[in-house]
Design a protein around this motif. Structure first.
Motif, short mmCIF file in Angstrom:
data_model
loop_
_atom_site.label_atom_id
_atom_site.label_comp_id
_atom_site.label_asym_id
_atom_site.label_seq_id
_atom_site.Cartn_x
_atom_site.Cartn_y
_atom_site.Cartn_z
N VAL A 102 -2.62 3.01 -1.51
CA VAL A 102 -1.41 2.77 -0.74
C VAL A 102 -0.19 2.67 -1.64
N THR A 103 -0.29 1.93 -2.73
CA THR A 103 0.85 1.77 -3.63
C THR A 103 1.21 3.08 -4.30
N SER A 104 0.21 3.88 -4.64
CA SER A 104 0.47 5.19 -5.23
C SER A 104 1.23 6.08 -4.25
N ALA A 105 0.79 6.08 -2.99
CA ALA A 105 1.47 6.88 -1.97
C ALA A 105 2.88 6.35 -1.73
N PHE A 106 3.04 5.04 -1.77
CA PHE A 106 4.35 4.41 -1.57
C PHE A 106 5.30 4.77 -2.72
N GLU A 107 4.77 4.78 -3.93
CA GLU A 107 5.57 5.16 -5.10
C GLU A 107 6.08 6.59 -4.96
N VAL A 108 5.21 7.49 -4.55
CA VAL A 108 5.60 8.89 -4.34
C VAL A 108 6.66 8.98 -3.24
N ASP A 109 6.46 8.22 -2.18
CA ASP A 109 7.40 8.22 -1.06
C ASP A 109 8.80 7.79 -1.52
N ILE A 110 8.85 6.77 -2.35
CA ILE A 110 10.15 6.28 -2.85
C ILE A 110 10.80 7.32 -3.75
N LEU A 111 10.02 7.90 -4.66
CA LEU A 111 10.57 8.87 -5.61
C LEU A 111 11.08 10.13 -4.93
N ASN A 112 10.46 10.49 -3.79
CA ASN A 112 10.82 11.73 -3.10
C ASN A 112 11.77 11.52 -1.93
N ALA A 113 12.08 10.24 -1.61
CA ALA A 113 12.91 9.96 -0.44
C ALA A 113 14.36 10.38 -0.68
N PRO A 114 15.00 10.99 0.32
CA PRO A 114 16.45 11.29 0.21
C PRO A 114 17.23 9.99 0.01
N GLN A 115 18.37 10.11 -0.60
CA GLN A 115 19.15 8.93 -0.97
C GLN A 115 19.53 8.08 0.24
N GLU A 116 19.75 8.72 1.38
CA GLU A 116 20.18 7.97 2.56
C GLU A 116 19.02 7.31 3.32
N VAL A 117 17.80 7.55 2.88
CA VAL A 117 16.63 7.00 3.56
C VAL A 117 16.12 5.78 2.81
N PHE A 125 -5.98 -7.27 -11.92
CA PHE A 125 -5.03 -7.66 -10.89
C PHE A 125 -3.63 -7.81 -11.48
N GLU A 126 -3.51 -8.40 -12.66
CA GLU A 126 -2.20 -8.57 -13.29
C GLU A 126 -1.55 -7.22 -13.60
N LYS A 127 -2.37 -6.26 -14.04
CA LYS A 127 -1.83 -4.93 -14.32
C LYS A 127 -1.36 -4.25 -13.03
N PHE A 128 -2.18 -4.38 -11.99
CA PHE A 128 -1.77 -3.83 -10.70
C PHE A 128 -0.47 -4.50 -10.23
N ASP A 129 -0.39 -5.81 -10.40
CA ASP A 129 0.77 -6.55 -9.91
C ASP A 129 2.06 -6.14 -10.64
N ARG A 130 1.95 -5.84 -11.93
CA ARG A 130 3.14 -5.37 -12.67
C ARG A 130 3.62 -4.03 -12.12
N TRP A 131 2.67 -3.17 -11.82
CA TRP A 131 3.00 -1.88 -11.21
C TRP A 131 3.62 -2.09 -9.83
N TYR A 132 3.00 -2.96 -9.04
CA TYR A 132 3.51 -3.28 -7.69
C TYR A 132 4.93 -3.83 -7.78
N ASP A 133 5.17 -4.76 -8.70
CA ASP A 133 6.50 -5.36 -8.84
C ASP A 133 7.54 -4.32 -9.25
N GLU A 134 7.11 -3.38 -10.10
CA GLU A 134 8.05 -2.33 -10.51
C GLU A 134 8.46 -1.46 -9.32
N VAL A 135 7.48 -1.10 -8.52
CA VAL A 135 7.75 -0.27 -7.34
C VAL A 135 8.68 -1.01 -6.37
#
Length: 233
Positions: free
Chosen positions: A127-142, A183-193
């Motif tokens: 889910v977080t990987s898909a969310f990261e891609v969604d953010i990176l590819n989202a138009p600026q107004e979205v 979990f801590e490594k995942f959480d750092r990635w999650y916090d960055e996103v």
């Protein structure tokens, strides 16, 4: 030399050694101890439940680890240890057997906790990987943070957190340290996103997914070793 001994020697000469990987599987299954629970002695040998002269092959389901004494007893025609009993000893080595679960409650808790943690980590990574891609590819107004992937990302992280705590409560120190680190490594990635202003200028997809997969392999090995060594008792 008698005809009978010559025949045995000829048969032994044709018998191939148990392949190394297969031998390792059988030894690990029994924890490198005799599979008969009232014995559990070392060192051990690899024995065929159905005799080699009958099957003429090495297969995991037909192999069991026995100490030399129990091996000799089993091979004796007057032995009370018949093949049905030996198959029961073999099945009792499975973590799914009633006998194993009754005698190794801590092992079962560790395996169950690991499976739950692994399942939630898998979902959270996806889910977080898909969310990261969604953010990176989202138009600026979205604003993707208010979408369904954002909600799923938050929910999967919270479920992983609970699974992590539950797992650490039943895991030995060497295992819990690894799961906590994952979990801590995942959480750092999650916090960055979820950081304000992400994606930052020049942001690209991270390599965190591959790192987490490698860490999970290390955790899997540590759980496997802990169970077979009895480190959770």
């Amino acid at each position: 030399m008698s005809v009978a001994l010559a025949s045995i020697d000829a048969m032994s000469a044709k018998r191939e050694a148990v392949p190394r990987d297969l031998r390792r599987r059988v030894l690990v299954e029994a924890g490198h101890r005799c599979a008969i629970p009232t014995c559990r002695s070392t060192p051990v040998e690899i024995a065929h439940i159905e005799p080699w002269r009958k099957v003429k092959r090495h297969e995991f389901d037909n192999l069991i680890a026995l100490c030399p004494t129990c091996h000799t007893r089993f091979d004796s025609p007057r032995s009370a240890i018949d093949r049905k009993a030996m198959r029961q000893y073999k099945s009792n080595l499975s973590p799914l057997s009633n006998g194993y679960m009754t005698e190794h409650v801590d092992h079962v808790k560790l395996i169950a906790g690991y499976q739950v943690f692994w399942a939630h980590l898998k979902v959270a990574i996806r889910v977080t990987s898909a969310f990261e891609v969604d953010i990176l590819n989202a138009p600026q107004e979205v604003n993707p943070y208010g979408g369904p992937l954002g909600y799923q990302s938050v929910a999967s992280r919270e479920e992983l957190f609970v699974a992590s705590i539950d797992f650490e409560m039943v895991a030995p120190k060497v295992v819990s340290v690894l799961s906590e680190g994952i979990f801590e490594k995942f959480d750092r990635w999650y916090d960055e996103v979820w950081s304000e202003g992400f994606p930052f200028p020049g942001s690209n997809r991270t390599d965190m997914v591959e790192e987490l997969r490698e860490d999970l392999l290390a955790l899997t090995d540590s759980v496997h070793i802990a169970v077979n060594r009895g480190d959770v008792e």
